[in-house]
Design a protein around this motif. Sequence first.
Motif, PDB file in Angstrom:
ATOM      1  N   GLU A   1      26.847  26.139  49.646  1.00  0.00           N
ATOM      2  CA  GLU A   1      27.750  26.822  50.451  1.00  0.00           C
ATOM      3  C   GLU A   1      28.681  25.686  50.834  1.00  0.00           C
ATOM      4  OE1 GLU A   1      28.523  30.213  50.602  1.00  0.00           O
ATOM      5  OE2 GLU A   1      27.120  30.378  48.810  1.00  0.00           O
ATOM      6  N   ILE A   2      28.013  24.887  51.531  1.00  0.00           N
ATOM      7  CA  ILE A   2      28.820  23.732  52.302  1.00  0.00           C
ATOM      8  C   ILE A   2      29.935  22.974  51.338  1.00  0.00           C
ATOM      9  CG2 ILE A   2      28.702  21.633  53.531  1.00  0.00           C
ATOM     10  CD1 ILE A   2      25.867  22.469  54.579  1.00  0.00           C
ATOM     11  N   ALA A   3      29.406  22.829  50.135  1.00  0.00           N
ATOM     12  CA  ALA A   3      30.184  21.950  49.017  1.00  0.00           C
ATOM     13  C   ALA A   3      31.430  22.921  48.706  1.00  0.00           C
ATOM     14  CB  ALA A   3      29.481  21.721  47.935  1.00  0.00           C
ATOM     15  N   MET A   4      31.189  24.417  48.350  1.00  0.00           N
ATOM     16  CA  MET A   4      32.136  25.276  48.041  1.00  0.00           C
ATOM     17  C   MET A   4      33.249  25.448  49.030  1.00  0.00           C
ATOM     18  SD  MET A   4      31.906  29.294  46.278  1.00  0.00           S
ATOM     19  CE  MET A   4      32.025  29.948  48.249  1.00  0.00           C
ATOM     20  N   THR A   5      32.683  25.159  50.187  1.00  0.00           N
ATOM     21  CA  THR A   5      33.674  25.571  51.522  1.00  0.00           C
ATOM     22  C   THR A   5      34.380  24.314  51.639  1.00  0.00           C
ATOM     23  OG1 THR A   5      32.196  26.839  53.030  1.00  0.00           O
ATOM     24  CG2 THR A   5      33.917  25.615  54.046  1.00  0.00           C
ATOM     25  N   ALA A   6      34.133  23.104  51.103  1.00  0.00           N
ATOM     26  CA  ALA A   6      34.909  22.034  51.273  1.00  0.00           C
ATOM     27  C   ALA A   6      35.728  21.946  50.066  1.00  0.00           C
ATOM     28  CB  ALA A   6      34.092  20.744  51.283  1.00  0.00           C
ATOM     29  N   SER A   7      35.586  22.354  48.992  1.00  0.00           N
ATOM     30  CA  SER A   7      36.271  22.432  47.726  1.00  0.00           C
ATOM     31  C   SER A   7      37.358  23.675  47.701  1.00  0.00           C
ATOM     32  CB  SER A   7      35.378  22.861  46.638  1.00  0.00           C
ATOM     33  OG  SER A   7      34.990  24.096  46.474  1.00  0.00           O
ATOM     34  N   MET A   8      37.232  24.430  48.749  1.00  0.00           N
ATOM     35  CA  MET A   8      38.287  25.281  48.971  1.00  0.00           C
ATOM     36  C   MET A   8      39.149  24.967  50.005  1.00  0.00           C
ATOM     37  SD  MET A   8      35.848  29.094  49.555  1.00  0.00           S
ATOM     38  CE  MET A   8      37.033  30.171  49.870  1.00  0.00           C
ATOM     39  N   GLY A   9      39.018  23.618  50.450  1.00  0.00           N
ATOM     40  CA  GLY A   9      40.052  23.049  51.473  1.00  0.00           C
ATOM     41  C   GLY A   9      39.815  23.754  52.813  1.00  0.00           C
ATOM     42  N   ARG A  10      38.793  23.981  53.188  1.00  0.00           N
ATOM     43  CA  ARG A  10      38.517  24.803  54.469  1.00  0.00           C
ATOM     44  C   ARG A  10      37.684  23.948  55.555  1.00  0.00           C
ATOM     45  NH1 ARG A  10      37.316  31.159  54.528  1.00  0.00           N
ATOM     46  NH2 ARG A  10      39.194  31.824  53.434  1.00  0.00           N
ATOM     47  N   ARG A  11      37.993  24.032  56.756  1.00  0.00           N
ATOM     48  CA  ARG A  11      37.468  23.353  57.881  1.00  0.00           C
ATOM     49  C   ARG A  11      36.227  24.126  58.274  1.00  0.00           C
ATOM     50  NH1 ARG A  11      39.721  19.176  60.313  1.00  0.00           N
ATOM     51  NH2 ARG A  11      37.827  18.655  60.703  1.00  0.00           N
ATOM     52  N   SER A  12      35.247  23.768  58.808  1.00  0.00           N
ATOM     53  CA  SER A  12      34.063  24.519  59.348  1.00  0.00           C
ATOM     54  C   SER A  12      33.512  23.851  60.519  1.00  0.00           C
ATOM     55  CB  SER A  12      32.990  24.598  58.299  1.00  0.00           C
ATOM     56  OG  SER A  12      32.437  23.433  58.009  1.00  0.00           O
ATOM     57  N   LEU A  13      33.207  25.041  61.454  1.00  0.00           N
ATOM     58  CA  LEU A  13      32.540  24.608  62.588  1.00  0.00           C
ATOM     59  C   LEU A  13      31.349  25.489  62.945  1.00  0.00           C
ATOM     60  CD1 LEU A  13      35.738  24.124  63.313  1.00  0.00           C
ATOM     61  CD2 LEU A  13      34.694  23.327  65.731  1.00  0.00           C
ATOM     62  N   GLU A  14      30.071  24.845  63.323  1.00  0.00           N
ATOM     63  CA  GLU A  14      28.877  25.923  63.293  1.00  0.00           C
ATOM     64  C   GLU A  14      28.220  25.284  64.530  1.00  0.00           C
ATOM     65  OE1 GLU A  14      24.968  26.823  60.859  1.00  0.00           O
ATOM     66  OE2 GLU A  14      27.015  26.983  59.815  1.00  0.00           O
ATOM     67  N   THR A  15      27.661  26.215  65.395  1.00  0.00           N
ATOM     68  CA  THR A  15      27.034  25.884  66.391  1.00  0.00           C
ATOM     69  C   THR A  15      25.331  26.782  66.102  1.00  0.00           C
ATOM     70  OG1 THR A  15      28.834  25.909  68.095  1.00  0.00           O
ATOM     71  CG2 THR A  15      26.536  26.180  69.140  1.00  0.00           C
ATOM     72  N   VAL A  16      24.355  26.180  66.687  1.00  0.00           N
ATOM     73  CA  VAL A  16      23.192  26.603  66.546  1.00  0.00           C
ATOM     74  C   VAL A  16      22.419  26.698  67.747  1.00  0.00           C
ATOM     75  CG1 VAL A  16      22.969  25.798  64.251  1.00  0.00           C
ATOM     76  CG2 VAL A  16      22.065  24.266  65.900  1.00  0.00           C
ATOM     77  N   ALA A  17      21.364  27.445  67.970  1.00  0.00           N
ATOM     78  CA  ALA A  17      20.570  27.667  69.302  1.00  0.00           C
ATOM     79  C   ALA A  17      19.330  26.983  68.868  1.00  0.00           C
ATOM     80  CB  ALA A  17      20.339  28.899  69.616  1.00  0.00           C
ATOM     81  N   ARG A  18      18.729  25.932  69.587  1.00  0.00           N
ATOM     82  CA  ARG A  18      17.338  25.344  69.346  1.00  0.00           C
ATOM     83  C   ARG A  18      16.402  25.810  70.329  1.00  0.00           C
ATOM     84  NH1 ARG A  18      15.995  21.273  66.066  1.00  0.00           N
ATOM     85  NH2 ARG A  18      18.140  20.637  65.581  1.00  0.00           N
ATOM     86  N   HIS A  19      15.222  26.171  69.837  1.00  0.00           N
ATOM     87  CA  HIS A  19      14.195  26.389  70.861  1.00  0.00           C
ATOM     88  C   HIS A  19      13.054  25.330  71.133  1.00  0.00           C
ATOM     89  CE1 HIS A  19       9.918  28.278  71.496  1.00  0.00           C
ATOM     90  NE2 HIS A  19      10.749  28.742  72.478  1.00  0.00           N
ATOM     91  N   LEU A  20      13.358  24.628  72.210  1.00  0.00           N
ATOM     92  CA  LEU A  20      13.128  23.397  72.539  1.00  0.00           C
ATOM     93  C   LEU A  20      11.546  23.355  72.514  1.00  0.00           C
ATOM     94  CD1 LEU A  20      15.382  22.900  75.939  1.00  0.00           C
ATOM     95  CD2 LEU A  20      15.520  21.893  73.263  1.00  0.00           C
ATOM     96  N   GLU A  21      10.700  24.298  72.772  1.00  0.00           N
ATOM     97  CA  GLU A  21       9.272  24.035  72.505  1.00  0.00           C
ATOM     98  C   GLU A  21       8.898  23.851  71.070  1.00  0.00           C
ATOM     99  OE1 GLU A  21       5.152  26.421  73.558  1.00  0.00           O
ATOM    100  OE2 GLU A  21       7.237  27.281  74.453  1.00  0.00           O
ATOM    101  N   SER A  22       9.473  24.673  70.350  1.00  0.00           N
ATOM    102  CA  SER A  22       9.029  24.369  68.794  1.00  0.00           C
ATOM    103  C   SER A  22       9.956  23.547  68.236  1.00  0.00           C
ATOM    104  CB  SER A  22       9.152  26.095  68.121  1.00  0.00           C
ATOM    105  OG  SER A  22      10.466  26.435  68.314  1.00  0.00           O
TER     106      SER A  22
END
Length: 328
Positions: A214-235
């Motif tokens: 999916e990341i490769a296809m997004t790049a091949s489409m010429g799109r920029r992407s931004l993603e933010t994730v939430a990390r559970h610190l204990e696990s």
Amino acid sequence: MGFLVQVSALDADQDRFRQWAEVFEAAGRARLGAEHDVFSVDELAAMESATARGRRRAAWVEELRVVGAVELVLPQHDNTDLAECYFAVLPGEQGTAVEEQLLDWAVGQAEAAGRTRMTTTTSWAHGAEDDQAQFLTSAGFVPAQFTLRSDLMLPIDCQPEVDAGYALESAVDGLPEEWLADRAALSRRMSTEIPLGELAHEEERWDPERVRAEIAMTASMGRRSLETVARHLESGRLVGFTHVQVPAGTPHRAYQHDTLVDSAHRGHGLGIALKIANSLALQEILPAVRYVRTWNAVDNHPMLAVNRALGYVVTAHMCEWQRHLPPR
């Protein structure tokens, strides 16, 4: 008298493929105005390389001009009973036999591929009506899910608040390798934990390789992407994410893709924190973006509440239709 012909980005006749793509462009503009949503010719061409979703495309041609376009998308890894149909005609061709010819071709292709369920979508501007509803009803489709399209003007002026025990992390134009396993698990949950209305979708199969694809296809489409994730610190595990893409052809408009918080970690304000953090990153990294566009099911009350709190305004509507096909 017109005729139907299959088209592909790999065809020697690239002019016909371009005309096919322009039918979707013209139909979207007529229905939703200048700020309509449509894939560019280059993006549509890039999609043909995706292995997770097979694509069959055809054009209705009259007097050497493409006046109708149809695409059939066939999931390959999961939901293999499903065929997704997208079709459009040039303004002035609505209500003619062209739409029937396009849909008949799609149904025939779906049945030949052993699919027993077909979906299609309609969209209309806020305050207008769905002018395709009558045709689809007569063709045996029933409404399965209604969706709101909403826009958020940038910049926003707020900061994310994260409960103790969680941290937010962002990535641009791809994801770190160590995120991929957790990210795949979240996408798998996303496929069934969001409201689906009457759609009979099964859980999608996601693994790190599919995320990479999916990341490769997004790049091949010429799109920029931004993603933010939430990390559970204990696990140390990723328990939420939100993802935005910006097409090269419309650098002023960002498209909000999936947002999900694992059900075991809800109630900590992570959903709104993720969206705020990603919007702030978007403002900093791609300052040409003027607004973010998102879609949410009308019964997805928690996410709609988040969007209202952020300032999203409803600008259009979409309906996903479903039709069952006889088994082979």
